[in-house]
Design an enzyme around this catalytic site. Structure first.
Site, PDB file in Angstrom:
ATOM      1  N   SER A 225      31.659  37.068  15.432  1.00  0.00           N
ATOM      2  CA  SER A 225      33.028  37.306  15.871  1.00  0.00           C
ATOM      3  C   SER A 225      33.055  38.281  17.053  1.00  0.00           C
ATOM      4  O   SER A 225      32.495  37.988  18.106  1.00  0.00           O
ATOM      5  CB  SER A 225      33.857  37.813  14.694  1.00  0.00           C
ATOM      6  OG  SER A 225      35.235  37.763  14.960  1.00  0.00           O
TER       7      SER A 225
ATOM      8  N   GLU B  24      38.455  26.894  12.579  1.00  0.00           N
ATOM      9  CA  GLU B  24      38.833  28.276  12.868  1.00  0.00           C
ATOM     10  C   GLU B  24      39.350  28.445  14.292  1.00  0.00           C
ATOM     11  O   GLU B  24      39.121  27.605  15.172  1.00  0.00           O
ATOM     12  CB  GLU B  24      37.667  29.225  12.596  1.00  0.00           C
ATOM     13  CG  GLU B  24      36.433  29.001  13.442  1.00  0.00           C
ATOM     14  CD  GLU B  24      35.382  30.052  13.186  1.00  0.00           C
ATOM     15  OE1 GLU B  24      35.709  31.240  13.355  1.00  0.00           O
ATOM     16  OE2 GLU B  24      34.254  29.704  12.802  1.00  0.00           O
TER      17      GLU B  24
ATOM     18  N   HIS C 202      36.417  31.494   9.030  1.00  0.00           N
ATOM     19  CA  HIS C 202      35.781  32.311  10.061  1.00  0.00           C
ATOM     20  C   HIS C 202      34.640  33.125   9.461  1.00  0.00           C
ATOM     21  O   HIS C 202      34.800  33.790   8.436  1.00  0.00           O
ATOM     22  CB  HIS C 202      36.848  33.232  10.664  1.00  0.00           C
ATOM     23  CG  HIS C 202      36.350  34.164  11.709  1.00  0.00           C
ATOM     24  ND1 HIS C 202      35.815  33.741  12.909  1.00  0.00           N
ATOM     25  CD2 HIS C 202      36.328  35.525  11.751  1.00  0.00           C
ATOM     26  CE1 HIS C 202      35.485  34.789  13.635  1.00  0.00           C
ATOM     27  NE2 HIS C 202      35.774  35.885  12.961  1.00  0.00           N
TER      28      HIS C 202
END
Length: 228
Positions: free
Chosen positions: A75, A169, A199
Site C-alpha cells: 500500500s 480494490e 486490500h
C-alpha cells in the site's frame, strides 16, 4: 528484504506488520529489515522517503551487497518502495536485486474513474480517509511529483518488479497501469492479480485465505529468481 510497511503514510509500524514480514521471511528464506519511518502529518513528505533511502544506504554501509537486497512494501509502503527505487536510480546509488509491492499506491491524484468505482468492493480503503491521507503525507507538494506518484516518473532502468493486487480494490487500476508503463520502459515486471480479495489480503488473510498462501508463494518464487 528491506520492508516498508503500509498504513496510509500516517499509521502502523514494523510491529503491526511483523506477522506478514515473518511469513515472507520463512517462505522465501530471507532476513527482514523493517523500516520504522516517520509518519504524517507530523512529518510530511519527504520525511518518509528520506528515512527509506537512509535505511538502504545504511545496509550498504554495513557491507550488504545491493545484489542481495530486495525492497518491498504494501500500500503506502509499496508507494515508498517505488519512490525509493526512482530516487536511488536518479542519484546513481546501486539498485537492489528487485522489489516486491503489494497493492501499491502509485498515483496520489487517483485520476482514474475505477479508483472510486471499486470503493463498493474495497472495505479497507473505502472510507473518508482516502481523501486526506495523501494530503497529509504530501504536505502541500504537488501530487505530480514522481516521488509522491511514481507512475508520473520515467520508469526506465528499474530492477525487476513484482506487483500483487486484487481486481476488486481501489488501487487495482493504478497498480495495473504502473505495471504496463514499466513494461513499456523495458522493466522486468511480474503482475499477479486475484479476484474478490480485500486490500493487502496477504496480511489480512494471512494463514486463513488460500489466496494469501498463493501470494506468499509468488513472492518466494520471485525473490529466488532475482537472487540467482
Amino acid at each position: 528484504l528491506m520492508y516498508i510497511h503500509g498504513g496510509g503514510w500516517i499509521l502502523d509500524s514494523p510491529f503491526t506488520h511483523r506477522p506478514l514480514t515473518t511469513a515472507i521471511a520463512k517462505s522465501a528464506n530471507v532476513s527482514v529489515f523493517s523500516v520504522d519511518y516517520r509518519l504524517a502529518p507530523e512529518h510530511p513528505f519527504p520525511a518518509h522517503l528520506e528515512d527509506c533511502v537512509a535505511c538502504y544506504k545504511g545496509l550498504i554501509a554495513n557491507h550488504v551487497s545491493p545484489e542481495k537486497i530486495i525492497i518491498g512494501g504494501d500500500s503506502a509502503g509499496g508507494n515508498l518502495t517505488l519512490a525509493t527505487l526512482l530516487y536511488l536510480r536518479d542519484h546513481g546509488i546501486p539498485l537492489p536485486a528487485g522489489a516486491v509491492t503489494l497493492s501499491p499506491s502509485t498515483d496520489l491524484a487517483h485520476q482514474d474513474a475505477s479508483y472510486f468505482a471499486n470503493g463498493a468492493t474495497d472495505p479497507i480503503l473505502a472510507d473518508s480517509g482516502v481523501f486526506w491521507w495523501g494530503q497529509a503525507y504530501a504536505g502541500g507538494t504537488d501530487f505530480s511529483n514522481p516521488m509522491l506518484s511514481p507512475i508520473r516518473g520515467d520508469l526506465a532502468g528499474l530492477p525487476p518488479l513484482l506487483i500483487q493486487v486484487s481486481k476488486s480494490e481501489m488501487l487495482y487500476s493504478e497498480s495495473k497501469r504502473f505495471a504496463e508503463k514499466a513494461q513499456r520502459a523495458g522493466v522486468d515486471v511480474t503482475l499477479e492479480t486475484w479476484d474478490d480479495m480485500p486490500h493487502v489480503f496477504q496480511q489480512f488473510g494471512l494463514h486463513s485465505l488460500k489466496e494469501a498462501d498463493e501470494a506468499l508463494e509468488g513472492i518466494r518464487v520471485f525473490i529466488e529468481r532475482v537472487m540467482e
